[in-house]
Every structure is written in C-alpha cells, then in structure tokens.
Design an enzyme around this catalytic site. Structure first.
Site, PDB file in Angstrom:
ATOM      1  N   ASP A  39      32.114  44.442  42.285  1.00  0.00           N
ATOM      2  CA  ASP A  39      32.434  43.721  41.053  1.00  0.00           C
ATOM      3  C   ASP A  39      32.440  42.236  41.394  1.00  0.00           C
ATOM      4  O   ASP A  39      33.403  41.726  41.968  1.00  0.00           O
ATOM      5  CB  ASP A  39      33.797  44.198  40.542  1.00  0.00           C
ATOM      6  N   TYR A  77      47.325  38.963  26.807  1.00  0.00           N
ATOM      7  CA  TYR A  77      48.583  39.418  27.407  1.00  0.00           C
ATOM      8  C   TYR A  77      49.800  38.843  26.673  1.00  0.00           C
ATOM      9  O   TYR A  77      50.815  38.537  27.287  1.00  0.00           O
ATOM     10  CB  TYR A  77      48.630  39.062  28.901  1.00  0.00           C
TER      11      TYR A  77
HETATM   12  C1  LIG Z   1      37.392  38.951  34.476  1.00  0.00           C
HETATM   13  C2  LIG Z   1      37.030  40.082  35.335  1.00  0.00           C
HETATM   14  C3  LIG Z   1      36.653  41.329  34.771  1.00  0.00           C
HETATM   15  C4  LIG Z   1      36.654  41.598  33.290  1.00  0.00           C
HETATM   16  O1  LIG Z   1      35.739  40.817  32.586  1.00  0.00           O
HETATM   17  P1  LIG Z   1      35.944  40.590  31.009  1.00  0.00           P
HETATM   18  O2  LIG Z   1      34.742  39.807  30.608  1.00  0.00           O
HETATM   19  O3  LIG Z   1      37.223  39.848  30.848  1.00  0.00           O
HETATM   20  O4  LIG Z   1      35.989  41.936  30.388  1.00  0.00           O
HETATM   21  C5  LIG Z   1      36.300  42.347  35.649  1.00  0.00           C
HETATM   22  N1  LIG Z   1      36.303  42.154  36.975  1.00  0.00           N
HETATM   23  C6  LIG Z   1      36.647  40.985  37.534  1.00  0.00           C
HETATM   24  C7  LIG Z   1      36.594  40.830  39.027  1.00  0.00           C
HETATM   25  C8  LIG Z   1      37.027  39.909  36.731  1.00  0.00           C
HETATM   26  O5  LIG Z   1      37.408  38.752  37.297  1.00  0.00           O
END
Ligand SMILES: *Cc1c(COP(=O)(O)O)cnc(C)c1O
Length: 426
Positions: A247, A18
C-alpha cells in the site's frame, strides 16, 4: 453568507473526518489556496505543512495542473468506463506501468485509496478462488498500519488504533504480526526476520495475501522501518505461495526520496496500491496495479472477470490532472526537492530533541515527525501552529509534516519552528 453563518451551518450539518455530529470543534474556513499557502476567510495565510494529507505535492493552483484540468473539462468531464475508453486513462495506465516496480503490468483505476485496497484484496481473493484454493482467504499484516476506512482496509489497520474491539464480529478476523522494530537506517532485527518466516509459513494454507505499507507506516503512527523486512516478506511469501500487497497510497510519487518506497528494498509486490498524490491533490483517484500472473489467474476462473466497476472509474478529469502531475514529476525536480526538504526538516527539527517531553524526532524524505511522550493537546497545538502561520494536524502523540515539494527554505523554517514550539507547549 458571512463566516459566522457558514461556520454555524458547518457545525450543524457537515460531517468532518473522524468528527462528532453536531461538531464540537471549530474548523478553519479556507477561502482559497495558492502555492504552499492557504488563505483563510479572515485574511490570515497559513503555510500548509500537510499537503492536504500527502496529496498536494506540487502546491495549490499549480498552473500546469490547472491548465490540464481546464483543457480536459473543455472536452469531456466524464464518461462511463464500461465499454468506453479514453486517451487520458490509457496514457495514465501506461505511465504508471512504466514508473512502477518492474513486473506490474495491469492497472485498475478507482475512486479513492480505500477502494483501491478493496480492489487489491479482491484481486488476491479472486485469484485464489480461480486457481482452486478457496481456503486461502485471510490477510496478514503487521501492527501499526493504516489502509483506509472501508471495512476490508479497516480489518488490516492497527487493531488498537483501528478500534477493533468496537467491530468485533463485524470485521473479518485477520492475522497480525508485531510492529516492525527499528528505524529506517537500522539493521534488521534477526528475531523479527525469523518470526516473519515462522508465522507466514505456519498460516500459508489459509493466507491469501500479506498487506503492508512499505518503509513508512503513516496514519498508524508515522514510523519508518528497515527496508530489509520488505525483501524478507517478498522471499517468504514467494516461497510459501502467499501474495504480497504494498500500500503506497501515502508513500508513492517521491515522498520518501524514491519514486516508490518499494525501491528502497528493490522488490516488486504482486499488487500495488496508489492514491493520494496521484492527481497532485486535485481530484480523488487511486489505482491498484497487478502482475500478469494475477490477471491470468483471475481470467482462468469460474468468473473470469475482475468483479469490480465503480461508476466514476478512470474519470477523465482525474486522469488528465494525474497525467499532468506525473509530467511534472518526470521533469525530475522532485529528485532534488525531496533531499533538500529532508535536510531542512532534519536541521529545523533537531532542537526538539532537547525538549523534555519529546520521545523521538525522525525524518525520512519529505516527512518530518516529532513524537511526544504524551498525547498532543490539539487545541493548544493548533493555536500555537496557526499563531506561527502554519497549518498542521497532529494526531495522538505526533506532530508531523509532509510539505509540498515546492516548499521553499523559509516555508520549511516556518513549519519546523512552529512544530518545535508546539512540542514545547502542547
Ligand atoms: C490515506 C491512506 C489510505 C486511504 O485512502 P483514502 O483515499 O483516504 O481512502 C490507504 N492507505 C494508506 C497507506 C493511506 O495513507
């Protein structure tokens, strides 16, 4: 090269997360790291309250992880995964299936969290294509989320935090619900539960999946919500023929006090994304796990294969160090470490509640947050924090920590008192 030369080259050539180019802020030059401490080039030591973005749960230069990596490097560092397979990946997949919520049986190993979200979405879209429901291709999420920086994850990040206006016409147009109201321990809001049912029902015909971060919304604002919303999402999506993606890239592997945050709600999603702490913070690797129903649906389709295959898929070094990290978790120390850290964060951050510019203080598992009523002055905050021997990276109006599980009492005192000082001055 000395530090000044290195930092000049860094500013001129190296893009940071960023960041602008050329860089306008000075990064700290790290020489090495051990346990919970980063050693800077000038000899200063900082307690790392960030676990390198949720990842380094067992600390740096962990002897077990170091040995696993060296041992694997002595056998093979990488082989392609098309047509070939290997024990580190097979063991890893089996362990993940055993640990994950009941019902997730298939594992796609990939390079990073964002890619695992891409794969999870692709699984869902391909599933609906395969079963003849091509019109089900939109995603729904709630505001305040973060799912990564490639385009599909960006499309379900919080529209304001994710600067959707910049990407209008480029990002797929997804559906957004209001932010989940309340805190972790609060009763679920009945109006919100009703809204979930109405909105999901109304859009079911075009919806492929709902994607959310269970219990903790991380980079979108470090907020915790009542797990009951997740149970509601599971029931409503099931009743309406919509898939559910959790996620857990940030929350997985013990951070919230359970192995996976989904356990707070006792539900199994159709697809689960894992990353960050998967390799104990050593190497990049992520995973998307799915149910047999999704896999069967895809295999019945016109294109009966999952159309994805990264070059470094299931990298043996990453797999070996992930197995070692999961081995440490299997010993169970985290089950007392995380509540111990939770208690220390609660006690240490409590004084911040009295400060005039503090809007909220919240702690869940090994996550501690001070929310200010104004954006953090990053220059001041970093100076106060590093001056107190602590590394943290606040964002927006948040000063937060998710320390390594091996952090000791005095490390946690250092982190929380630095946070309270920073909240006073920044
Ligand atoms: C960090 C994160 C991502 C992305 O992961 P990267 O390895 O940075 O691509 C996706 N979802 C959540 C909830 C995250 O904290």
């Amino acid at each position: 090269m000395d530090a000044a030369e290195l930092l000049a080259l860094d500013a001129e050539h190296v893009w940071h997360p960023y960041g602008p180019m050329p860089s306008t802020i000075d990064s700290l030059l790290v020489r090495e790291a051990s346990g919970v401490r980063l050693t800077l080039d000038d000899g200063r030591e900082l307690v790392d309250g960030m676990s390198s973005w949720w990842a380094a749960i067992h600390g740096y230069r962990n002897p077990v992880l170091d040995a696993a990596l060296a041992e694997q490097a002595g056998r093979m560092s990488h082989v392609m995964f098309g047509g070939l397979t290997h024990e580190p990946a097979i063991r890893l997949a089996k362990t993940l299936v055993d640990l994950a919520p009941e019902g997730l049986r298939h594992v796609f190993l990939c390079d990073s969290g964002s890619v695992s979200v891409e794969v999870a979405v692709k699984m869902c879209l391909q599933y609906w294509q395969s079963v003849g429901r091509k019109e089900k291709r939109r995603l729904m999420t709630w505001r305040g989320g973060y799912h990564g920086d490639t385009f599909t994850p960006m499309s379900v990040c919080d529209p304001e935090g994710g600067m959707h206006s910049l990407w209008r016409g480029i990002l797929p147009d997804q559906l957004f619900l209001p932010r989940p109201p309340g805190g972790f321990a609060d009763e679920p809001d009945q109006d919100y539960l009703d809204l979930l049912a109405t909105e999901i029902g109304r859009h079911a015909g075009e919806l492929a999946a709902i994607i959310v971060e269970p219990v903790v919304q991380g980079a979108g604002g470090m907020r915790f919500h009542p797990p009951a919303y997740l149970r509601a999402l599971r029931e409503i999506t099931e009743a309406n023929g919509v898939l559910l993606i959790f996620d857990e890239i940030a929350t997985g592997f013990g951070r919230t006090g359970r192995m996976f945050a989904a356990e707070h709600a006792g539900v199994t999603p159709d697809v689960l994304c894992l990353g960050k702490a998967l390799t104990g913070g050593y190497l990049t690797m992520a995973a998307a796990l799915c149910t047999p129903e999704i896999a069967d649906g895809i295999s019945r389709g016109e294109l009966p294969v999952l159309a994805h295959g990264p070059t470094f898929m299931a990298n043996p070094l990453s797999s070996a160090v992930a197995n070692a990290s999961l081995g440490i978790l299997a010993e169970g120390g985290w089950k007392s470490d995380v509540p111990r850290i939770e208690a220390a964060l609660k006690a240490g951050l409590e004084p911040a509640r009295e400060l005039p510019s503090v809007a909220d203080v919240r702690v869940l598992g090994a996550i501690g947050v001070i929310e200010l009523d104004h954006p953090v002055d990053m220059a001041v905050a970093t100076e106060v924090l590093t001056g107190n021997g602590v590394w943290l990276r606040p964002f927006r109006n948040l000063i937060y920590t998710m320390p390594p599980y091996i952090s000791e009492a005095e490390d946690l005192v250092a982190i929380t008192s630095a946070m309270v000082s920073a909240a006073q001055k920044a």
